[in-house]
Design a protein around this motif. Structure first.
Motif, PDB file in Angstrom:
ATOM      1  N   ASP A  48      37.500  46.484  39.753  1.00  0.00           N
ATOM      2  CA  ASP A  48      39.128  45.665  39.779  1.00  0.00           C
ATOM      3  C   ASP A  48      39.544  46.889  39.539  1.00  0.00           C
ATOM      4  O   ASP A  48      40.711  47.568  38.827  1.00  0.00           O
ATOM      5  CB  ASP A  48      39.500  45.287  37.581  1.00  0.00           C
ATOM      6  N   VAL A  49      40.297  47.962  40.455  1.00  0.00           N
ATOM      7  CA  VAL A  49      40.558  48.393  41.402  1.00  0.00           C
ATOM      8  C   VAL A  49      41.590  48.231  42.355  1.00  0.00           C
ATOM      9  O   VAL A  49      40.835  47.973  43.305  1.00  0.00           O
ATOM     10  CB  VAL A  49      40.026  49.746  41.356  1.00  0.00           C
ATOM     11  N   ARG A 198      40.304  44.790  47.480  1.00  0.00           N
ATOM     12  CA  ARG A 198      38.860  45.361  46.444  1.00  0.00           C
ATOM     13  C   ARG A 198      38.440  45.608  47.014  1.00  0.00           C
ATOM     14  O   ARG A 198      37.981  44.664  47.981  1.00  0.00           O
ATOM     15  CB  ARG A 198      39.674  44.090  44.941  1.00  0.00           C
ATOM     16  N   LEU A 199      37.065  45.764  46.303  1.00  0.00           N
ATOM     17  CA  LEU A 199      35.870  46.288  46.700  1.00  0.00           C
ATOM     18  C   LEU A 199      34.966  45.281  45.956  1.00  0.00           C
ATOM     19  O   LEU A 199      34.912  44.951  44.448  1.00  0.00           O
ATOM     20  CB  LEU A 199      34.745  47.548  46.257  1.00  0.00           C
ATOM     21  N   ASP A 213      40.936  54.520  39.138  1.00  0.00           N
ATOM     22  CA  ASP A 213      42.281  54.719  39.893  1.00  0.00           C
ATOM     23  C   ASP A 213      41.570  54.531  41.570  1.00  0.00           C
ATOM     24  O   ASP A 213      40.139  54.819  42.295  1.00  0.00           O
ATOM     25  CB  ASP A 213      42.933  55.389  40.223  1.00  0.00           C
ATOM     26  N   ALA A 214      42.086  54.500  42.453  1.00  0.00           N
ATOM     27  CA  ALA A 214      42.097  54.022  43.936  1.00  0.00           C
ATOM     28  C   ALA A 214      41.351  55.484  44.420  1.00  0.00           C
ATOM     29  O   ALA A 214      40.340  55.068  45.335  1.00  0.00           O
ATOM     30  CB  ALA A 214      43.098  53.310  44.944  1.00  0.00           C
ATOM     31  N   VAL A 217      37.425  55.335  43.201  1.00  0.00           N
ATOM     32  CA  VAL A 217      37.055  54.985  44.100  1.00  0.00           C
ATOM     33  C   VAL A 217      36.727  55.436  45.828  1.00  0.00           C
ATOM     34  O   VAL A 217      35.547  54.972  45.924  1.00  0.00           O
ATOM     35  CB  VAL A 217      37.837  52.950  44.331  1.00  0.00           C
ATOM     36  N   ALA A 218      37.742  55.300  46.571  1.00  0.00           N
ATOM     37  CA  ALA A 218      37.434  56.674  47.399  1.00  0.00           C
ATOM     38  C   ALA A 218      36.261  57.093  47.926  1.00  0.00           C
ATOM     39  O   ALA A 218      36.231  57.360  48.618  1.00  0.00           O
ATOM     40  CB  ALA A 218      38.955  56.442  47.779  1.00  0.00           C
ATOM     41  N   ALA A 219      37.052  58.342  46.194  1.00  0.00           N
ATOM     42  CA  ALA A 219      36.260  59.247  46.350  1.00  0.00           C
ATOM     43  C   ALA A 219      34.660  59.021  46.515  1.00  0.00           C
ATOM     44  O   ALA A 219      33.765  59.501  46.839  1.00  0.00           O
ATOM     45  CB  ALA A 219      35.900  60.337  45.276  1.00  0.00           C
ATOM     46  N   LYS A 220      34.377  58.123  45.537  1.00  0.00           N
ATOM     47  CA  LYS A 220      32.551  57.887  45.940  1.00  0.00           C
ATOM     48  C   LYS A 220      32.224  57.045  47.228  1.00  0.00           C
ATOM     49  O   LYS A 220      31.342  57.520  47.225  1.00  0.00           O
ATOM     50  CB  LYS A 220      32.686  56.572  44.491  1.00  0.00           C
TER      51      LYS A 220
END
Length: 296
Positions: A48-49, A198-199, A213-214, A217-220
């Motif tokens: 949910d991001v 969304r992922l 936050d985005a 998630v992007a970093a992961k």
């Protein structure tokens, strides 16, 4: 002596039967375990991001400036009078969607020819020989407003704008995010819907559960390797997000992008263990996971 032999015989028979019964029982128990193991179907969940912020618009034939004006007036009207909200509520609020019929292409008639990719629920999809979805209901209302017969041409997503650019269709209505590449083929209308990517991950994957936050998630996602595959619907913003796109401002991910003809196929392949994750627009992500999970 005869009775003694008979007793021994019965003991042997009963013992054999008992051993066989125990063996059968053990076998049944083991089989039951295997059956239970096989019946635990995998499910998916949406993180949910919002990874992006986008806007949808219609893509119109560059040689039809009058149609651009008419479409913009239509979008303004359905936004202001609540029609757009009413249609969206059908799909997000448990209402009853209206099926849309397509006429056959006939150049002798006054028709509005719409290019779409009907594999993008809840915006465009099919039920039997009819079309359903937010975009399809808008297309029907637009054709009615213009006094034209509606023709829907269903095709691969990455052919939608191209078909309009080649004047094979009048307008593309397909959950289109506005970007510079597509502007080569179409004139975009005013926007009508705020969207995001969304992922989707397997339900037992907790990698992103605590990320809010985005950027996190992007970093992961940035920790993935090239051999990790992320599925997308071919030609969509998600593909640009993974592969990188200067126009969007996407740096790209180290993972390999795996395109599919639909988001549903991508999610199913993820659950089959062939790819790691899926990225797709938020509304279809929810619709797809709910539908697939219900079948498991």
């Amino acid at each position: 002596m005869k009775n003694t032999k008979m007793k021994k015989f019965l003991v042997v028979v009963l013992s054999a039967a008992l051993v066989a019964g125990l063996a059968a029982g053990c076998g049944s128990k083991e089989d039951g375990k295997e059956e239970d193991k096989g019946s635990s179907a995998k499910t998916a969940k949406v993180i949910d991001v919002d990874l992006t912020n986008e806007e949808y618009a219609f893509g119109i034939d560059k040689d039809q400036p009058e149609l651009v004006e008419q479409v913009n007036a239509f979008i303004k009207e359905v936004k202001e009078d609540g029609t757009l909200d009413e249609i969206c509520d059908k799909y997000f609020g448990g209402g009853e969607p209206a099926a849309v019929e397509s006429a056959k292409l006939d150049e002798s008639k006054d028709q509005l020819v719409v290019a779409t990719n009907a594999a993008f629920e809840p915006f465009e999809y099919t039920k039997g020989d009819k079309y359903v979805g937010i975009d399809m209901e808008l297309a029907a209302l637009l054709a009615e407003k213009l006094g034209k017969e509606l023709v829907i041409q269903n095709m691969d997503f990455d052919a939608v704008c191209l078909s309009v650019g080649q004047h094979k269709c009048d307008i593309a209505i397909a959950g289109l995010t506005v970007n510079d590449e597509r502007k080569q083929y179409v004139t975009f209308s005013d926007t009508y819907y705020q969207a995001s990517q969304r992922l989707i991950v397997p339900s037992d994957d907790d990698t992103f559960d605590d990320l809010k936050d985005a950027d996190a998630v992007a970093a992961k996602l940035g920790e993935l390797k090239k051999e990790d595959k992320i599925g997308v619907q071919q030609g969509t913003t998600a593909q640009s997000y993974i592969e990188g796109d200067e126009a969007f401002g996407f740096e790209g991910l180290p993972a390999t992008c795996q395109p599919y003809k639909s988001g549903s196929l991508a999610v199913q392949d993820m659950l089959n263990g062939n790819i790691k994750y899926v990225i797709i627009d938020a509304a279809p992500a929810t619709a797809i996971t709910e539908a697939i999970n219900a079948m498991q």
